[in-house]
Design a protein around this motif. Structure first.
Motif, short mmCIF file in Angstrom:
data_model
loop_
_atom_site.label_atom_id
_atom_site.label_comp_id
_atom_site.label_asym_id
_atom_site.label_seq_id
_atom_site.Cartn_x
_atom_site.Cartn_y
_atom_site.Cartn_z
N ILE A 177 -6.54 25.11 6.68
CA ILE A 177 -5.49 24.32 5.92
C ILE A 177 -4.93 23.45 6.92
N HIS A 178 -4.84 21.95 6.57
CA HIS A 178 -4.17 21.12 7.55
C HIS A 178 -3.39 20.59 6.55
N ASN A 179 -1.82 21.12 6.85
CA ASN A 179 -0.87 20.89 5.86
C ASN A 179 -0.25 19.58 6.29
N ASP A 180 -0.81 18.63 6.57
CA ASP A 180 -0.28 17.31 7.31
C ASP A 180 0.37 16.40 6.14
N ARG A 181 1.30 15.84 6.61
CA ARG A 181 2.39 14.96 5.82
C ARG A 181 1.47 13.55 5.67
N TYR A 182 1.93 12.96 4.49
CA TYR A 182 1.42 11.59 4.09
C TYR A 182 1.84 10.40 5.27
N HIS A 183 0.80 9.81 5.59
CA HIS A 183 1.30 8.42 6.44
C HIS A 183 0.86 7.21 5.81
N GLU A 184 1.89 6.26 5.71
CA GLU A 184 1.54 5.11 5.02
C GLU A 184 0.70 4.32 5.62
N ALA A 185 0.73 4.01 7.08
CA ALA A 185 0.09 3.26 7.50
C ALA A 185 -0.28 3.67 9.02
N LEU A 186 -1.31 2.85 9.55
CA LEU A 186 -1.86 3.17 10.84
C LEU A 186 -0.78 2.33 11.72
N GLY A 187 -0.28 2.98 12.67
CA GLY A 187 0.68 2.14 13.56
C GLY A 187 0.09 1.48 14.91
N PRO A 188 1.09 0.84 15.55
CA PRO A 188 0.67 0.27 16.94
C PRO A 188 -0.04 1.29 17.91
N GLY A 218 -14.24 -5.23 16.95
CA GLY A 218 -12.89 -4.85 16.28
C GLY A 218 -12.83 -4.97 14.97
N LEU A 219 -13.72 -5.71 14.16
CA LEU A 219 -13.51 -6.04 12.92
C LEU A 219 -13.34 -4.72 12.05
N HIS A 220 -13.82 -3.66 12.25
CA HIS A 220 -13.67 -2.49 11.54
C HIS A 220 -12.14 -2.13 11.55
N LEU A 221 -11.55 -2.33 12.78
CA LEU A 221 -10.15 -1.88 12.72
C LEU A 221 -9.30 -2.76 12.05
N ARG A 222 -9.60 -4.04 11.94
CA ARG A 222 -8.77 -4.97 11.11
C ARG A 222 -9.04 -4.45 9.50
N ARG A 223 -10.23 -4.49 9.18
CA ARG A 223 -10.47 -4.05 7.93
C ARG A 223 -9.75 -2.80 7.41
N ASP A 224 -9.74 -1.83 8.31
CA ASP A 224 -9.20 -0.48 7.97
C ASP A 224 -7.69 -0.55 7.78
N LEU A 225 -7.05 -1.40 8.86
CA LEU A 225 -5.60 -1.41 8.74
C LEU A 225 -5.22 -2.21 7.48
N TRP A 226 -6.08 -3.27 6.84
CA TRP A 226 -5.74 -3.80 5.74
C TRP A 226 -5.97 -2.82 4.57
N ARG A 227 -6.88 -2.14 4.51
CA ARG A 227 -7.26 -1.13 3.39
C ARG A 227 -6.14 -0.21 3.31
N ALA A 228 -5.55 0.22 4.67
CA ALA A 228 -4.58 1.34 4.32
C ALA A 228 -3.08 0.65 3.79
N ARG A 229 -3.07 -0.45 4.24
CA ARG A 229 -1.76 -1.22 3.67
C ARG A 229 -2.26 -1.49 2.03
N ARG A 230 -3.10 -1.65 1.74
CA ARG A 230 -3.57 -1.90 0.17
C ARG A 230 -3.53 -0.57 -0.53
N SER A 231 -3.91 0.65 0.05
CA SER A 231 -4.02 1.70 -0.52
C SER A 231 -2.98 2.60 -0.57
N ALA A 232 -1.98 2.19 0.00
CA ALA A 232 -0.77 3.10 0.43
C ALA A 232 -0.02 3.97 -0.80
N GLY A 233 0.14 3.09 -1.86
CA GLY A 233 0.57 3.66 -2.91
C GLY A 233 -0.29 4.47 -3.74
N PHE A 234 -1.61 4.40 -3.64
CA PHE A 234 -2.75 5.34 -4.19
C PHE A 234 -2.81 6.59 -3.56
N ARG A 235 -2.60 6.37 -2.10
CA ARG A 235 -2.56 7.42 -1.43
C ARG A 235 -1.58 8.32 -1.41
#
Length: 262
Positions: A177-188, A218-235
């Motif tokens: 069990i990973h009883n981890d808290r929700y994180h809205e976005a990937l940080g600096p 590094g394109l994958h990082l920029r894509r995934d940062l954007w996806r994390a922001r867009r999907s925050a509410g859903f997640r």
């Protein structure tokens, strides 16, 4: 088996530790828990733990992980399976990314509200681990790189170290069990770790982590940062609150006693 094992954790919250890892039944079965507090990075915390303990198998676990009853007996079975194919194994993980990019588990994630990872029929070689649980064979001589910053991607780094030295890194079926808290976005701090891995392993890129792909561009990082922001509410809607007892989560997953599976 218990005397061969130690659980080591980098700790920051007595409450989270007490509600999860410290409640794991294996600690009552003779497996010791070593706590590291106030470390500057995960690498520093885990190297301190390696220096302070002597067990031949070191279970490096997040403080918000819970090991259901019988987990240590199942681990003994999984170690034997890995050792049959790879006597000089270096690392075993509960959740990893296979060489083909597949996610190998299964583990429960409260932040995602589901069991994640494919159930492996046999040990699977990996290119990275989720850092929630990493089992290290002390005889391998592996250590964590303290030049890497912060608390991300050290699971990818230690696997890449092992593979470069010809040591096996494997994902196996170790439900927990990973009883981890929700994180809205990937940080600096996540971006800093990504850049450090780009520099260190430039000759071995790309490397796929459980979250993103480390690539030269590094394109994958920029894509995934954007996806994390867009999907925050859903997640956020998927996440399960960490106030649910770890034992109850194990029960709901059907993992109340893994000893029967060993």
């Amino acid at each position: 088996m218990a005397e061969r094992l130690v659980v080591a954790a980098a700790c920051s919250s007595p409450e989270i530790l007490g509600a999860n890892l410290a409640r794991s039944p294996l600690l009552g079965a003779g497996v010791a828990l070593h706590e590291e507090w106030n470390a500057a990075s995960a690498a520093q915390a885990y190297n301190r733990a390696l220096d302070a303990t002597t067990a031949s198998v070191v279970i490096l676990a997040h403080q918000d992980v819970y090991f259901p009853a019988g987990w240590e007996r199942l681990l003994a079975t999984r170690i034997a399976e890995v050792a049959t194919a790879d006597p000089n194994w270096g690392l075993i993980g509960a959740f990893g990314v296979g060489l083909d990019g597949a996610h190998i588990g299964p583990v429960w994630s409260s932040s995602l509200g589901m069991i994640v990872g494919r159930v492996p029929m046999a040990p699977v070689p990996v290119q990275s681990f989720d850092e929630m649980v990493i089992v290290l064979n002390r005889a391998s001589g592996l250590r964590f790189d303290e030049s890497l910053p912060g608390w991300h991607m050290y699971g990818t780094d230690i696997v890449t170290q092992a593979r470069e030295r010809g040591l096996g890194a494997w994902a196996v079926g170790l439900p927990c069990i990973h009883n981890d808290r929700y994180h809205e976005a990937l940080g600096p701090d996540y971006v800093d770790c990504y850049r450090a891995m780009q520099r260190k392993w430039s000759a071995r890129l790309p490397l796929v982590t459980p979250i993103t792909k480390i690539s030269r561009s590094g394109l994958h990082l920029r894509r995934d940062l954007w996806r994390a922001r867009r999907s925050a509410g859903f997640r956020a809607g998927m996440a399960v609150g960490t106030e649910i007892a770890a034992e109850d989560l194990a029960r709901r997953c059907g993992w109340l006693d893994l000893g029967a599976s060993a």
